[in-house]
Design a protein around this motif. Structure first.
Motif, short mmCIF file in Angstrom:
data_model
loop_
_atom_site.label_atom_id
_atom_site.label_comp_id
_atom_site.label_asym_id
_atom_site.label_seq_id
_atom_site.Cartn_x
_atom_site.Cartn_y
_atom_site.Cartn_z
N ARG A 104 0.83 -1.21 0.00
CA ARG A 104 0.00 0.00 0.00
C ARG A 104 0.86 1.25 0.00
NH1 ARG A 104 -3.15 -3.16 3.65
NH2 ARG A 104 -2.16 -2.13 5.43
N LEU A 105 1.94 1.23 0.79
CA LEU A 105 2.84 2.37 0.83
C LEU A 105 3.45 2.63 -0.55
CD1 LEU A 105 5.40 3.27 3.56
CD2 LEU A 105 6.22 3.00 1.22
N LEU A 106 3.90 1.55 -1.20
CA LEU A 106 4.53 1.69 -2.51
C LEU A 106 3.56 2.25 -3.54
CD1 LEU A 106 7.06 1.19 -4.20
CD2 LEU A 106 6.21 -1.10 -4.69
N ALA B 134 3.93 5.65 -5.55
CA ALA B 134 4.18 5.52 -6.98
C ALA B 134 3.31 6.46 -7.82
CB ALA B 134 3.96 4.07 -7.41
N ILE B 135 2.07 6.68 -7.40
CA ILE B 135 1.15 7.49 -8.22
C ILE B 135 1.68 8.90 -8.45
CG2 ILE B 135 -1.15 8.52 -8.30
CD1 ILE B 135 -2.18 5.96 -6.93
N PRO B 136 2.00 9.68 -7.40
CA PRO B 136 2.55 11.02 -7.66
C PRO B 136 3.94 10.99 -8.30
CG PRO B 136 2.55 10.56 -5.30
CD PRO B 136 1.78 9.47 -5.95
N LEU B 137 4.75 9.98 -7.98
CA LEU B 137 6.08 9.90 -8.58
C LEU B 137 6.01 9.64 -10.08
CD1 LEU B 137 8.13 7.89 -5.91
CD2 LEU B 137 8.28 10.33 -6.43
N ILE B 138 5.13 8.74 -10.49
CA ILE B 138 4.98 8.45 -11.92
C ILE B 138 4.41 9.65 -12.65
CG2 ILE B 138 3.75 7.03 -13.60
CD1 ILE B 138 3.98 4.70 -11.63
N ALA B 139 3.38 10.27 -12.04
CA ALA B 139 2.78 11.45 -12.66
C ALA B 139 3.82 12.57 -12.79
CB ALA B 139 1.59 11.93 -11.83
N GLY B 140 4.60 12.77 -11.73
CA GLY B 140 5.64 13.80 -11.78
C GLY B 140 6.72 13.49 -12.79
N GLY B 141 7.11 12.22 -12.87
CA GLY B 141 8.13 11.82 -13.84
C GLY B 141 7.69 12.06 -15.27
N LEU C 108 8.52 18.92 -5.64
CA LEU C 108 7.08 19.00 -5.38
C LEU C 108 6.42 17.62 -5.40
CD1 LEU C 108 4.64 20.83 -4.92
CD2 LEU C 108 4.44 21.07 -7.40
N PHE C 109 6.66 16.85 -6.46
CA PHE C 109 6.01 15.55 -6.57
C PHE C 109 6.60 14.53 -5.60
CE2 PHE C 109 4.46 17.43 -10.47
CZ PHE C 109 3.18 16.92 -10.57
N TYR C 110 7.88 14.67 -5.30
CA TYR C 110 8.48 13.80 -4.29
C TYR C 110 7.85 14.09 -2.92
CZ TYR C 110 12.04 11.78 -1.23
OH TYR C 110 12.69 11.06 -0.26
N LEU D 156 5.81 11.51 -0.48
CA LEU D 156 6.14 11.28 0.93
C LEU D 156 4.93 11.54 1.83
CD1 LEU D 156 9.69 12.90 1.26
CD2 LEU D 156 9.11 10.46 1.24
N TYR D 157 4.17 12.58 1.52
CA TYR D 157 3.00 12.88 2.34
C TYR D 157 1.99 11.74 2.26
CZ TYR D 157 -0.73 15.49 4.56
OH TYR D 157 -1.72 15.88 5.42
N ASN D 158 1.81 11.18 1.07
CA ASN D 158 0.94 10.02 0.92
C ASN D 158 1.48 8.83 1.72
OD1 ASN D 158 -1.04 11.14 -0.65
ND2 ASN D 158 -0.34 10.26 -2.56
#
Length: 208
Positions: A111-113, A117-124, A145-147, A151-153
């Motif tokens: 669940r953590l991953l 992953a969602i904001p990291l992939i979107a940001g990438g 910003l996306f990192y 982290l907040y998620n």
């Protein structure tokens, strides 16, 4: 009195078990320190050897074919730093989980991953689009910003301090979006200095 003490101890044990089942507590503070060290080293290499001067990063639209020749080297360097940071985090988290008699890969870790992953992939993907359009000045702010959002998620499934770290990264990303000429400098502070401070704090609070 003994019965009352046993009752309190049982409640504490139940609380600990519930926390372990709902929180991923194998994150290593040392991994944060090492990630910060990698980031500082990478920023130094980019600045010193690839001529990636933060004063020259400006918010402007340029044609993809006219991008700096060293940009590819900087991107490659960033990927290497990312691989080192992730590899170190997995290794140290595995050791911590083994020491605690827990499995590193469990439903909470999944669940953590996913939430990271969602904001990291979107940001990438957004950063790739910005690069293709020549908006180089926004790359560093958007990585912060996306990192930070990732982290907040992740803070929902691990230590609460991770949320605070995420908010700091988001704040640095927003400030860096305004002062784009200092993008690499803010990136160095966010991924380097802040990570080291966070890692030291987490290590001394939870691992000693």
């Amino acid at each position: 009195m003994k019965v009352e003490q046993d009752y309190i101890r049982d409640i504490a044990e139940m609380r600990s078990l519930m926390e372990r089942s709902s929180k991923f507590l194998s994150l290593s503070g040392l991994a944060g320190i090492m990630a910060g060290v990698y980031a500082l080293a990478g920023a130094y290499i980019a600045y010193r050897f690839f001529n990636f001067n933060p004063d020259k990063i400006v918010y402007s639209i340029v044609k993809p074919e006219s991008l700096y020749a060293d940009l590819f080297k900087v991107v490659l360097l960033a990927i290497i730093i990312l691989i080192l940071a992730i590899g170190t985090a997995i290794f140290l988290s595995f050791k911590k989980a083994h020491k605690r008699g827990e499995k590193l890969w469990n439903p909470t870790a999944r669940r953590l991953l996913i939430h990271m992953a969602i904001p990291l992939i979107a940001g990438g993907l957004l950063i790739l689009i910005l690069t293709s359009k020549g908006l180089i000045g926004l790359i560093a702010p958007f990585t912060l910003l996306f990192y930070g959002l990732a982290l907040y998620n992740a803070g929902k499934f691990t230590y609460e301090e991770v949320k605070s770290l995420g908010l700091i990264e988001i704040g640095l990303g927003l400030i860096s979006s305004y002062f784009v000429e200092y993008g690499l400098l803010f990136w160095t502070v966010g991924f380097g200095v802040v990570h080291i401070i966070y890692g030291i704090y987490m290590h001394y609070r939870y691992e000693r």
